[in-house]
Design an enzyme around this catalytic site. Structure first.
Site, PDB file in Angstrom:
ATOM      1  N   LYS A 578       0.805  -1.231   0.000  1.00 16.73           N
ATOM      2  CA  LYS A 578       0.000   0.000   0.000  1.00 16.73           C
ATOM      3  C   LYS A 578       0.833   1.274   0.000  1.00 16.73           C
ATOM      4  O   LYS A 578       0.290   2.376  -0.101  1.00 16.73           O
ATOM      5  CB  LYS A 578      -0.936   0.007   1.227  1.00 16.73           C
ATOM      6  CG  LYS A 578      -2.012  -1.045   1.177  1.00 16.73           C
ATOM      7  CD  LYS A 578      -2.860  -1.054   2.423  1.00 16.73           C
ATOM      8  CE  LYS A 578      -2.210  -1.833   3.539  1.00 16.73           C
ATOM      9  NZ  LYS A 578      -2.144  -3.274   3.310  1.00 16.73           N
ATOM     10  N   VAL A 608      -6.841  -2.679  -0.600  1.00 11.40           N
ATOM     11  CA  VAL A 608      -8.012  -2.490   0.261  1.00 11.40           C
ATOM     12  C   VAL A 608      -8.867  -3.759   0.180  1.00 11.40           C
ATOM     13  O   VAL A 608      -9.325  -4.139  -0.893  1.00 11.40           O
ATOM     14  CB  VAL A 608      -8.856  -1.280  -0.188  1.00 11.40           C
ATOM     15  CG1 VAL A 608     -10.046  -1.090   0.756  1.00 11.40           C
ATOM     16  CG2 VAL A 608      -8.014  -0.021  -0.269  1.00 11.40           C
ATOM     17  N   ALA A 610      -8.070  -6.976   0.706  1.00 13.41           N
ATOM     18  CA  ALA A 610      -7.430  -8.226   0.251  1.00 13.41           C
ATOM     19  C   ALA A 610      -8.050  -8.684  -1.064  1.00 13.41           C
ATOM     20  O   ALA A 610      -7.914  -8.003  -2.074  1.00 13.41           O
ATOM     21  CB  ALA A 610      -7.523  -9.295   1.334  1.00 13.41           C
ATOM     22  N   LEU A 612     -11.277  -8.913  -1.827  1.00 11.98           N
ATOM     23  CA  LEU A 612     -12.601  -8.355  -2.122  1.00 11.98           C
ATOM     24  C   LEU A 612     -12.515  -7.361  -3.280  1.00 11.98           C
ATOM     25  O   LEU A 612     -11.577  -6.566  -3.356  1.00 11.98           O
ATOM     26  CB  LEU A 612     -13.172  -7.653  -0.888  1.00 11.98           C
ATOM     27  CG  LEU A 612     -13.476  -8.541   0.328  1.00 11.98           C
ATOM     28  CD1 LEU A 612     -13.922  -7.678   1.500  1.00 11.98           C
ATOM     29  CD2 LEU A 612     -14.535  -9.579  -0.013  1.00 11.98           C
ATOM     30  N   GLY A 663      -1.258 -14.767  10.589  1.00  8.02           N
ATOM     31  CA  GLY A 663      -1.025 -14.027   9.357  1.00  8.02           C
ATOM     32  C   GLY A 663      -2.017 -12.931   9.065  1.00  8.02           C
ATOM     33  O   GLY A 663      -2.078 -12.430   7.930  1.00  8.02           O
ATOM     34  N   GLU A 666       0.320  -7.286   9.654  1.00  7.21           N
ATOM     35  CA  GLU A 666       1.605  -7.094   8.999  1.00  7.21           C
ATOM     36  C   GLU A 666       2.691  -7.695   9.900  1.00  7.21           C
ATOM     37  O   GLU A 666       2.452  -7.917  11.101  1.00  7.21           O
ATOM     38  CB  GLU A 666       1.878  -5.598   8.790  1.00  7.21           C
ATOM     39  CG  GLU A 666       0.872  -4.887   7.915  1.00  7.21           C
ATOM     40  CD  GLU A 666       1.019  -5.199   6.436  1.00  7.21           C
ATOM     41  OE1 GLU A 666       2.009  -5.866   6.058  1.00  7.21           O
ATOM     42  OE2 GLU A 666       0.128  -4.799   5.659  1.00  7.21           O
ATOM     43  N   ASP A 677      -2.487   1.525   8.813  1.00  9.86           N
ATOM     44  CA  ASP A 677      -2.913   0.676   7.697  1.00  9.86           C
ATOM     45  C   ASP A 677      -4.308   1.078   7.213  1.00  9.86           C
ATOM     46  O   ASP A 677      -4.554   1.175   6.008  1.00  9.86           O
ATOM     47  CB  ASP A 677      -2.904  -0.791   8.138  1.00  9.86           C
ATOM     48  CG  ASP A 677      -3.179  -1.731   6.980  1.00  9.86           C
ATOM     49  OD1 ASP A 677      -2.400  -1.730   6.009  1.00  9.86           O
ATOM     50  OD2 ASP A 677      -4.183  -2.466   7.040  1.00  9.86           O
ATOM     51  N   LYS A 681      -5.690   2.808   3.595  1.00 12.90           N
ATOM     52  CA  LYS A 681      -6.766   2.223   2.791  1.00 12.90           C
ATOM     53  C   LYS A 681      -7.853   3.247   2.460  1.00 12.90           C
ATOM     54  O   LYS A 681      -8.301   3.335   1.308  1.00 12.90           O
ATOM     55  CB  LYS A 681      -7.367   1.021   3.528  1.00 12.90           C
ATOM     56  CG  LYS A 681      -6.425  -0.176   3.607  1.00 12.90           C
ATOM     57  CD  LYS A 681      -7.018  -1.311   4.434  1.00 12.90           C
ATOM     58  CE  LYS A 681      -6.062  -2.498   4.492  1.00 12.90           C
ATOM     59  NZ  LYS A 681      -6.592  -3.601   5.316  1.00 12.90           N
ATOM     60  N   GLY A 796      -5.650 -12.284   5.397  1.00  5.57           N
ATOM     61  CA  GLY A 796      -5.204 -13.666   5.255  1.00  5.57           C
ATOM     62  C   GLY A 796      -4.453 -13.875   3.959  1.00  5.57           C
ATOM     63  O   GLY A 796      -4.735 -13.226   2.940  1.00  5.57           O
TER      64      GLY A 796
END
Length: 814
Positions: A578, A608, A610, A612, A663, A666, A677, A681, A796
């Site tokens: 990012k 943003v 993952a 999706l 996981g 970060e 983070d 986003k 994930g």
């Protein structure tokens, strides 16, 4: 009667000569003329030896020894000892004559075309004698006929012109009266009217065979070489190239003119008028069908039949206002080149008559420049014509096909395909027959251009994507595994062929030009070289593959700073990092601009949500004319996981530790828990909505104590969480009393953005958000009362890898 010609690779050594013998024996009973070349590489060695001798360099003797050893060794391998004596004696006698000629060149310190013809013809003279003696020893009844007694030329030494009438008479007289079924003839060699040795130029063995075929009205001319016919492109450069079963004489001439090495261009002319078929066959795979060259009788077949190229090209340009409307300029220009024995490969001229541009061989560039400057000295001095310019180290690439003239849009398809892969075009030409379209490109782009065009015109729309993957940890390893598992599906269903050419972690990097085997990429990487991001970029540029995609699975600022370099090289970028898109707005806009300018997609869907489709959906809303009014979202899968699992029976420290181990965070969890983070986003979403916003303008209601935010290591950070456990429990209890849940929410409205921990009441869209899921609400002019909702797993390795995978597929479908 058949004419069979065997090239240098077909008779390169004893083993190959035995294969030729087998081919002849399969044609037993058929009357044949067998034309043979010099042993592979010998002609070049003879030319090099003569050049050294003329420069009075005694190293010519070493070359001469190599030539002798090559022929004597072949004799020893072909013949039993008892048959060697006479053959060795004859060959040594010829070599002694050759040595005398070379000594003469050494003594006078020069070489003449006449002497050159004598010297270079020894390759065919020696090979034809040795081969004919071997065939005789194997029981093939034959005669060795000197080609100089059949093919008669003028006395332009080095590249003589054939007297076809006299040659045909000699050939008919010989073949009508010879009792032998098989005649061995050295190719390339000929003689003048007065009996002086001449040659037919490089590739002249093919030409010799064609002349004999036309003279005897042969039923077929077979050219035996080391490939199974003429291919859709050079198979050494294009692995997917296919053999063409049938092409026309005209197509074959165009392809051979533009670099198809299996056939010498003048070969076709003698047989064309008599419509004698030419078959290109493979000595090492004689049962392969090969390529048949005949007249195109019905205009059927594919539009583009082949793609070829000529390397080592220079562009010579003559231009200036003094050319416009002045008769004779072109005549003087081409006459000057002709007088210097310079062949013109391609011509383009501006319709305004302001310039003429020609393609010539690199080796002729200096000579051409001097000659043209001298010829137009007055016009240059008076500024009527500009200084002559030469651009070297180029290549010509050409599409060839008889049926191209009846199909519109081929030129556009060709040039757009090259443009998408950053192949710059210096000049363009199309023949009046519309049988070929040629373009001049940089020499280093040839392989990429050939593969790109071949993919477009021949590979059933299967597009090859070449991936260079930086970061092979949790996300990167899942990404590589997904490619391995889906490779067949992508090829069959989406017509995409994915190859991972390069991979790197923080320690090592590795490359494989044909694709890294994904079954054991870890071992391959372990054996690689030391990792270096600059060298990684350089390696990608040097490979210069079409459809190249750089995939960044890191969170590294240095790696993100290289995106502009990739995009400027027409290398697409896919990233879950990012940092670039949340850096200064000017950098974000520059990257977007470069992606358009160089036609190299820059995709960051996983920045943003993952996997999706949040950014993609936002883009579609904007593109359709909708306008974003407000965005509300829970965008941190790690924070949602933490607050969904934190309660009065757990500790905040343990839940955060669990999120890191699984996981969801970060590697440095402060990036997630500090809100940075989430700020990145919502910043990216605001920018993708069309707003200019910097991260400093985003309000962050941090819930972490200042001491936790200022820690310098993960160990210190987790220690601070233990210290402030009571503060975290207080946050939980306050929300629980109100029957609310804690969610870390991002919001953008009226040009401003904020992030922070909120107490979400029952009934709210965010309340029931479980696990590490993300949710986003888009309020737009069309979705003003009921927002568009996107919800699902937002963290994930698997889902992030799938989002990266989806971006790669998007690029493949561009």
């Amino acid at each position: 009667m058949k004419i069979l010609k065997f090239g240098g690779t077909s008779v390169a050594n004893a083993e190959n000569i035995k294969l030729v013998k087998n081919i002849l024996q399969k044609n037993e009973g058929t009357k044949m003329a067998v034309v043979v070349s010099a042993f592979g590489g010998v002609t070049d060695l003879l030319l090099s030896t003569l050049n050294l001798a003329s420069q009075q360099d005694l190293n010519y003797e070493n070359n001469l020894n190599k030539i002798e050893e090559r022929h004597l060794q072949t004799i020893k391998e072909l013949f039993p000892v008892e048959l060697q004596s006479g053959i060795l004696s004859k060959v040594k006698s010829e070599l002694n004559d050759l040595e005398t000629l070379l000594e003469g060149s050494y003594l006078i310190g020069e070489v003449t075309p006449k002497l050159g013809d004598k010297v270079v013809s020894y390759g065919e003279i020696l090979s034809s004698f040795i081969i004919s003696q071997f065939f005789k020893s194997e029981g093939i009844e034959l005669e060795l006929k000197n080609g100089r007694e059949l093919i008669i030329t003028d006395e332009v030494f080095g590249s003589a012109t054939v007297d076809f009438e006299l040659t045909y008479t000699h050939c008919n007289n010989y073949f009508t009266n010879t009792p032998h079924k098989v005649t061995i003839i050295p190719g390339f060699v000929s003689s003048s009217y007065s009996g002086k040795p001449t040659t037919l130029g490089r590739g002249g063995s093919d030409y010799s065979a064609a002349i004999l075929a036309a003279a005897t009205n042969a039923e077929v001319l077979e050219i035996w070489t080391d490939v199974s016919g003429m291919y859709t492109a050079n198979p050494k450069l294009v692995k997917q190239a296919k053999c063409v079963a049938h092409i026309s004489y005209e197509e074959a001439m165009e392809l051979s003119h533009f670099g198809a090495k299996v056939l010498y261009p003048p070969t076709i002319q003698p047989v064309l008028h008599k419509e004698i078929p030419i078959i290109i066959k493979n000595t090492f795979a004689p049962d392969d069908e090969g390529t048949t060259i005949t007249k195109n009788k019905n205009g059927s077949g594919k539009t583009v039949r082949g793609i070829s190229h000529v390397s080592e090209i220079s562009l010579l340009s003559l231009e200036g206002p003094g050319m416009v409307g002045i008769p004779g300029v072109s005549k003087r220009f081409f006459e000057t080149l002709s007088h210097e024995q310079i062949s013109v490969v391609m011509i383009t001229q501006a319709s305004s008559e302001h310039s003429i541009c020609v393609g010539i061989s690199d080796k002729d560039a200096k000579k051409a420049l001097l000659a043209i400057n001298k010829a137009f000295e007055y016009e240059i001095a008076s500024n009527k014509i500009k200084e002559i310019s030469i651009e070297s180290e180029l290549a010509i690439i050409a599409l060839v096909g008889d049926n191209m003239k009846s199909h519109q849009g081929l030129s556009g398809k060709m040039f757009s395909t090259l443009g998408k892969n950053n192949v710059n075009i210096s000049a363009i030409a199309q023949g009046a027959s519309e049988r070929n379209i040629s373009a001049v490109i940089r020499k280093e782009d040839v392989k990429k251009a050939l593969n790109t065009l071949h993919e477009t015109f021949f590979e059933e729309n299967i597009k090859q994507l070449n991936l260079f993957v930086m970061g092979v940890g949790n996300v990167g390893s899942k990404f590589l595994e997904q490619i391995r598992l889906q490779k067949s599906y992508l090829k069959e269903e989406l017509k995409l062929n994915l190859r991972v050419i390069g991979i790197s972690n923080s320690r090592t990097m590795a490359f494989h030009e044909n694709g890294i085997p994904l079954e054991n990429w870890q071992n391959f990487l372990d054996e690689g070289q030391k990792a270096n991001s600059e060298r990684f970029i350089q390696a990608i540029k040097e490979l210069n593959y079409r459809n190249s995609i750089f995939v960044d699975n890191t969170a590294n600022k240095t790696i993100a700073s290289h995106y502009a370099t990739y995009l400027k090289s027409s290398i697409s970028v896919v990233t879950c990092n990012k940092i670039a898109c949340s850096s200064e707005y000017s950098n974000y806009k520059e990257l977007k601009k470069l992606a358009k300018q160089y036609n190299s997609p820059f995709l960051f869907e996983t920045n943003v949500g993952a996997g999706l489709p949040i950014i993609d959906t936002l883009k579609h809303l904007i593109a359709s004319g909708d306008k974003i009014i407000k965005i509300q979202a829970v965008l941190s899968g790690s924070l949602n996981f933490v607050f969904n699992n934190f309660n009065d029976t757990t500790t905040f420290h343990d839940v955060v530790k669990q999120a890191q181990e699984e996981g969801y965070t970060e590697p440095d969890p402060t990036i997630d828990l500090s809100g940075i983070d989430v700020m990145r986003k919502i910043l990216i979403l605001a920018r993708e909505s069309g707003h200019e916003l910097e991260i400093e303008a985003i309000k962050n209601d941090a819930f972490l104590p200042q001491e936790s935010l200022e820690t310098n290591s993960n160990e210190q950070f987790f220690d601070s969480l233990i210290k402030y456990e009571s503060d975290f429990q207080r946050l939980y209890q306050n929300a629980a009393k109100k029957e609310c849940k804690l969610k870390y929410v991002a919001q953008f409205e009226n040009g401003t953005a904020k992030v922070g921990l909120q107490e979400i009441p029952k009934g709210h869209d965010f309340y029931s958000l479980e696990g590490s899921d993300n949710i986003i609400l888009f309020y737009t002019e069309r979705y003003i009362n009921q927002p568009m909702i996107i919800k699902g797993a937002g963290a994930g390795a698997d889902v992030t890898a799938s989002g990266i995978f989806a971006d790669v597929v998007r690029i493949g479908n561009f």
